[in-house]
Design a protein around this motif. Structure first.
Motif, mmCIF file in Angstrom:
data_model
loop_
_atom_site.group_PDB
_atom_site.id
_atom_site.type_symbol
_atom_site.label_atom_id
_atom_site.label_comp_id
_atom_site.label_asym_id
_atom_site.label_seq_id
_atom_site.Cartn_x
_atom_site.Cartn_y
_atom_site.Cartn_z
ATOM 1 N N LEU A 109 4.663 -6.192 -14.809
ATOM 2 C CA LEU A 109 4.791 -5.148 -15.820
ATOM 3 C C LEU A 109 4.082 -3.876 -15.389
ATOM 4 C CD1 LEU A 109 5.761 -4.283 -18.632
ATOM 5 C CD2 LEU A 109 3.593 -5.096 -19.543
ATOM 6 N N GLU A 110 2.876 -4.018 -14.840
ATOM 7 C CA GLU A 110 2.049 -2.831 -14.644
ATOM 8 C C GLU A 110 2.155 -2.189 -13.273
ATOM 9 O OE1 GLU A 110 -1.872 -3.149 -16.234
ATOM 10 O OE2 GLU A 110 -1.176 -4.242 -18.007
ATOM 11 N N GLN A 111 2.564 -2.978 -12.263
ATOM 12 C CA GLN A 111 2.569 -2.421 -10.904
ATOM 13 C C GLN A 111 3.840 -1.630 -10.643
ATOM 14 O OE1 GLN A 111 -0.081 -2.417 -8.788
ATOM 15 N NE2 GLN A 111 1.241 -0.883 -7.802
ATOM 16 N N ILE A 112 3.723 -0.313 -10.496
ATOM 17 C CA ILE A 112 4.895 0.471 -10.187
ATOM 18 C C ILE A 112 4.921 0.827 -8.719
ATOM 19 C CG2 ILE A 112 5.203 1.373 -12.515
ATOM 20 C CD1 ILE A 112 3.825 3.854 -11.804
ATOM 21 N N LEU A 113 6.131 0.934 -8.161
ATOM 22 C CA LEU A 113 6.258 1.258 -6.748
ATOM 23 C C LEU A 113 6.510 2.747 -6.565
ATOM 24 C CD1 LEU A 113 6.427 -1.862 -6.367
ATOM 25 C CD2 LEU A 113 7.872 -1.314 -4.412
ATOM 26 N N GLY A 114 6.180 3.253 -5.448
ATOM 27 C CA GLY A 114 6.415 4.669 -5.144
ATOM 28 C C GLY A 114 5.256 5.181 -4.316
ATOM 29 N N GLU A 115 5.567 6.013 -3.356
ATOM 30 C CA GLU A 115 4.547 6.586 -2.495
ATOM 31 C C GLU A 115 3.606 7.450 -3.329
ATOM 32 O OE1 GLU A 115 3.802 6.539 1.071
ATOM 33 O OE2 GLU A 115 4.748 4.643 0.469
ATOM 34 N N PRO A 116 2.287 7.224 -3.229
ATOM 35 C CA PRO A 116 1.386 8.108 -3.962
ATOM 36 C C PRO A 116 1.424 9.518 -3.361
ATOM 37 C CG PRO A 116 0.130 6.503 -2.676
ATOM 38 C CD PRO A 116 1.573 6.179 -2.477
ATOM 39 N N ARG A 117 1.285 10.523 -4.219
ATOM 40 C CA ARG A 117 1.253 11.907 -3.732
ATOM 41 C C ARG A 117 -0.176 12.296 -3.421
ATOM 42 N NH1 ARG A 117 5.634 14.861 -4.858
ATOM 43 N NH2 ARG A 117 7.239 13.684 -5.946
ATOM 44 N N GLN A 118 -0.299 13.246 -2.531
ATOM 45 C CA GLN A 118 -1.638 13.741 -2.233
ATOM 46 C C GLN A 118 -2.242 14.375 -3.489
ATOM 47 O OE1 GLN A 118 -2.067 16.210 1.254
ATOM 48 N NE2 GLN A 118 -4.309 16.196 0.986
ATOM 49 N N ASN A 119 -3.497 14.007 -3.767
ATOM 50 C CA ASN A 119 -4.158 14.501 -4.966
ATOM 51 C C ASN A 119 -4.710 15.908 -4.724
ATOM 52 O OD1 ASN A 119 -5.554 14.926 -7.294
ATOM 53 N ND2 ASN A 119 -7.003 13.229 -7.022
ATOM 54 N N ARG A 120 -4.178 16.882 -5.422
ATOM 55 C CA ARG A 120 -4.603 18.273 -5.261
ATOM 56 C C ARG A 120 -5.440 18.775 -6.443
ATOM 57 N NH1 ARG A 120 -2.688 19.810 -0.633
ATOM 58 N NH2 ARG A 120 -0.720 18.955 0.134
ATOM 59 N N ASN A 121 -6.095 17.851 -7.133
ATOM 60 C CA ASN A 121 -6.953 18.224 -8.260
ATOM 61 C C ASN A 121 -8.413 17.974 -7.885
ATOM 62 O OD1 ASN A 121 -4.894 18.548 -10.690
ATOM 63 N ND2 ASN A 121 -4.246 16.790 -9.455
ATOM 64 N N THR A 122 -9.228 19.026 -7.961
ATOM 65 C CA THR A 122 -10.645 18.870 -7.628
ATOM 66 C C THR A 122 -11.442 18.661 -8.916
ATOM 67 O OG1 THR A 122 -11.039 21.235 -7.848
ATOM 68 C CG2 THR A 122 -10.427 20.435 -5.654
ATOM 69 N N GLN A 123 -12.558 17.967 -8.791
ATOM 70 C CA GLN A 123 -13.423 17.759 -9.961
ATOM 71 C C GLN A 123 -13.930 19.104 -10.502
ATOM 72 O OE1 GLN A 123 -13.911 14.960 -11.789
ATOM 73 N NE2 GLN A 123 -15.082 16.280 -13.194
ATOM 74 N N LYS A 124 -14.138 20.052 -9.593
ATOM 75 C CA LYS A 124 -14.604 21.381 -10.004
ATOM 76 C C LYS A 124 -13.623 22.012 -10.990
ATOM 77 C CE LYS A 124 -15.891 25.846 -7.929
ATOM 78 N NZ LYS A 124 -14.646 26.665 -8.010
ATOM 79 N N ARG A 125 -12.348 21.962 -10.652
ATOM 80 C CA ARG A 125 -11.324 22.544 -11.519
ATOM 81 C C ARG A 125 -11.243 21.795 -12.857
ATOM 82 N NH1 ARG A 125 -8.908 26.742 -13.696
ATOM 83 N NH2 ARG A 125 -6.714 26.385 -14.185
ATOM 84 N N ASP A 141 7.432 10.718 -17.289
ATOM 85 C CA ASP A 141 7.611 11.372 -15.985
ATOM 86 C C ASP A 141 6.276 11.782 -15.363
ATOM 87 O OD1 ASP A 141 7.197 13.308 -17.904
ATOM 88 O OD2 ASP A 141 9.026 14.453 -17.473
ATOM 89 N N SER A 142 5.177 11.500 -16.069
ATOM 90 C CA SER A 142 3.856 11.720 -15.478
ATOM 91 C C SER A 142 3.396 10.495 -14.673
ATOM 92 C CB SER A 142 2.841 12.085 -16.566
ATOM 93 O OG SER A 142 2.996 11.287 -17.711
ATOM 94 N N LEU A 143 4.246 9.460 -14.617
ATOM 95 C CA LEU A 143 3.909 8.281 -13.807
ATOM 96 C C LEU A 143 4.167 8.542 -12.323
ATOM 97 C CD1 LEU A 143 5.673 5.491 -15.909
ATOM 98 C CD2 LEU A 143 3.197 5.791 -15.680
ATOM 99 N N ALA A 144 3.431 7.840 -11.481
ATOM 100 C CA ALA A 144 3.702 7.858 -10.038
ATOM 101 C C ALA A 144 5.144 7.402 -9.813
ATOM 102 C CB ALA A 144 2.739 6.916 -9.330
ATOM 103 N N GLY A 145 5.760 7.896 -8.764
ATOM 104 C CA GLY A 145 7.101 7.439 -8.403
ATOM 105 C C GLY A 145 8.211 7.988 -9.278
ATOM 106 N N ASP A 146 7.899 8.914 -10.185
ATOM 107 C CA ASP A 146 8.963 9.477 -11.014
ATOM 108 C C ASP A 146 9.846 10.404 -10.181
ATOM 109 O OD1 ASP A 146 9.903 9.804 -13.996
ATOM 110 O OD2 ASP A 146 9.968 11.804 -13.083
ATOM 111 N N ARG A 147 11.149 10.381 -10.479
ATOM 112 C CA ARG A 147 12.102 11.202 -9.729
ATOM 113 C C ARG A 147 11.818 12.694 -9.864
ATOM 114 N NH1 ARG A 147 18.541 11.227 -11.141
ATOM 115 N NH2 ARG A 147 19.065 13.057 -9.891
ATOM 116 N N LEU A 148 11.337 13.142 -10.997
ATOM 117 C CA LEU A 148 11.042 14.577 -11.154
ATOM 118 C C LEU A 148 9.549 14.885 -11.176
ATOM 119 C CD1 LEU A 148 13.574 15.921 -13.836
ATOM 120 C CD2 LEU A 148 13.905 15.611 -11.393
ATOM 121 N N GLY A 149 8.722 13.894 -11.463
ATOM 122 C CA GLY A 149 7.293 14.129 -11.661
ATOM 123 C C GLY A 149 6.521 14.333 -10.374
#
Ligand code: TV7
Ligand code: CA
Ligand code: ZN
Length: 393
Positions: A360-376, A275-283
């Motif tokens: 096998l490797e290409q999964i579909l799903g809208e990417p989410r905005q990345n809210r992780n900074t390198q600083k953190r 569920d840590s994959l992109a496009g997961d229903r709960l992730g």
């Protein structure tokens, strides 16, 4: 091109039981045990069964389940009847006995069998490791990390991981537990809170008010009470939405690298919740199959006895992709897989609506905005470095 061959002197065992996969949590419940059937058929279509020892796992016995769970809880779990009518969707009645029967942990037909088969697979995997018959043992039906000693939680009733790690502890002085499910591995962390023989590490989405289970802050490293040998032996990597393969891989290297150097585990238990994959229903993350699999590859390269557990994963075709790719990493044949999914296979329908030629490797799903900074992320690595100063080599 040569087919998938079995490397000599290196054994992978695969543990599953088709009876486990038949169970239903309910029509709209996100946990779908048939994702295990889908994963397995994809794994078999690639011919990987010829490169592994394949076992139908047995059900864990009551005594085995009782190595972690309380007998009160097990007795109730073994006798409670399925609910005839699914209750209200938002039912989280605080009076529920052992948290059983709400919408997250419903009482369904065959619940006790489902639980004991999941734990049986995990325990079989652990025993193949401790008997040195396997270098890597795969139990995709396990990984139910939220279950507590006397409580069901978050789709988990029996903590197969804790039961398997307890088995490993009979042979190895120290075991490293790593959890890449998008949720915090709270049940495993809590089970080993007071021992310095297990170090638990969970990477997860952390938002105490809006994301289950709400625990796993960076600073939560085990009860710091006096004379608790388990203090400092819980590592938490709290993350925000949208983390990418690149960032996750960077963190995983830095965090796990330091821990292995310092803690020197005799074996690794890796929970591979998909569920840590992109496009997961709960992730909420943006991990690709490659980035998720890179964690498995990193652990394999440590050359320590390794168990791979399943866990979450709520978009079944992506779960099947990840666990197929990760099985191939365990075997060491990932570079030999056809990137196109085999045509005319029975499971092909599940991928059809995506594209005409699913890979096998290409999964579909809208990417989410990345809210992780390198600083953190750097802060997190620094915290782990400081935490490890308290851990004895
Ligand atoms: C390991 N998120 C397990 C992850 C467990 C997450 C939750 C649901 C959910 C349950 C349903 C359902 C759902 C769309 C999603 C506070 C609540 C909010 C239930 C509606 N749809 C793992 C557990 C988490 C059940 N629970 O780590 C039936 O989402 O957030 C909560 C608790 C109360 C209960 N409601 C959700 O991956 C295997 N549940 C639809 C039908
Ligand atoms: Ca996790
Ligand atoms: Zn999860």
């Amino acid at each position: 091109e040569a087919g998938i061959t079995r490397p000599r002197g290196y054994n992978v065992s695969f543990h599953c039981n088709p009876d486990m996969e038949q169970h239903h949590f309910g029509q709209t419940h996100p946990m779908k045990p048939w994702r295990l059937t889908l994963s397995k058929s994809l794994i078999y279509s690639y011919g990987m069964s010829f490169a592994m020892d394949n076992y139908i796992s047995r059900a864990a016995t009551y005594e085995e389940l009782a190595s972690f769970h309380s007998t009160d809880y097990l007795d109730f779990l073994g006798t409670v009847l399925p609910e005839p009518i699914p209750r209200d969707l938002e039912n989280q009645n605080p009076d529920l006995k052992f948290n059983l029967g709400g919408s997250d942990c419903p009482l369904f037909e065959g619940l006790y069998d489902y639980c004991s088969l999941s734990a049986g697979g995990a325990l079989d995997a652990a025993r193949k490791i401790t008997s040195k018959q396997s270098d890597i043992a795969v139990a995709w039906g396990g990984g139910l990390h939220h279950a507590k000693k006397a409580e069901a939680s978050g789709f988990c009733y029996i903590n197969d991981i804790v039961i398997a790690v307890l088995e490993l502890l009979r042979y190895y002085p120290r075991v490293l537990y790593i959890d890449i499910d998008v949720h915090h591995g709270d049940g495993v962390e809590e089970a080993f809170f007071s021992t310095d023989r297990v170090m638990t590490v969970s990477f997860h989405k952390y938002d105490p008010n809006n994301f289950f289970p709400g625990t796993g802050a960076l600073e939560d490293n085990g009860p710091k009470s006096e004379h608790n040998p388990g203090a400092h032996h819980a590592v938490n990597v709290p993350l925000n939405d949208g983390i990418t393969d690149e960032q996750y891989g960077w963190l995983f290297d830095k965090v796990i690298g330091q821990i292995v150097d310092k803690f020197r585990p005799g074996a690794i238990a890796l929970q591979c919740g998909a569920d840590s994959l992109a496009g997961d229903r709960l992730g909420r993350f943006n991990l690709q199959v490659q980035g998720h699999g890179a964690c498995v590859e990193y652990c394999r390269k440590m050359n320590l006895p390794l168990i791979l557990f399943g866990g979450g994963g709520y978009t079944p075709r992506n779960v099947a992709r990840a666990w197929t790719y990760e099985t191939s990493i365990a075997i060491g044949c990932q570079d030999k897989l056809d990137p196109l999914l085999p045509p005319h296979a029975p499971w092909r329908d599940h991928f059809r609506h995506e594209t005409l030629f699913p890979t096998l490797e290409q999964i579909l799903g809208e990417p989410r905005q990345n809210r992780n900074t390198q600083k953190r992320l750097t802060e997190i690595v620094q915290h782990v470095t400081e935490q490890l100063r308290f851990v004895e080599a």
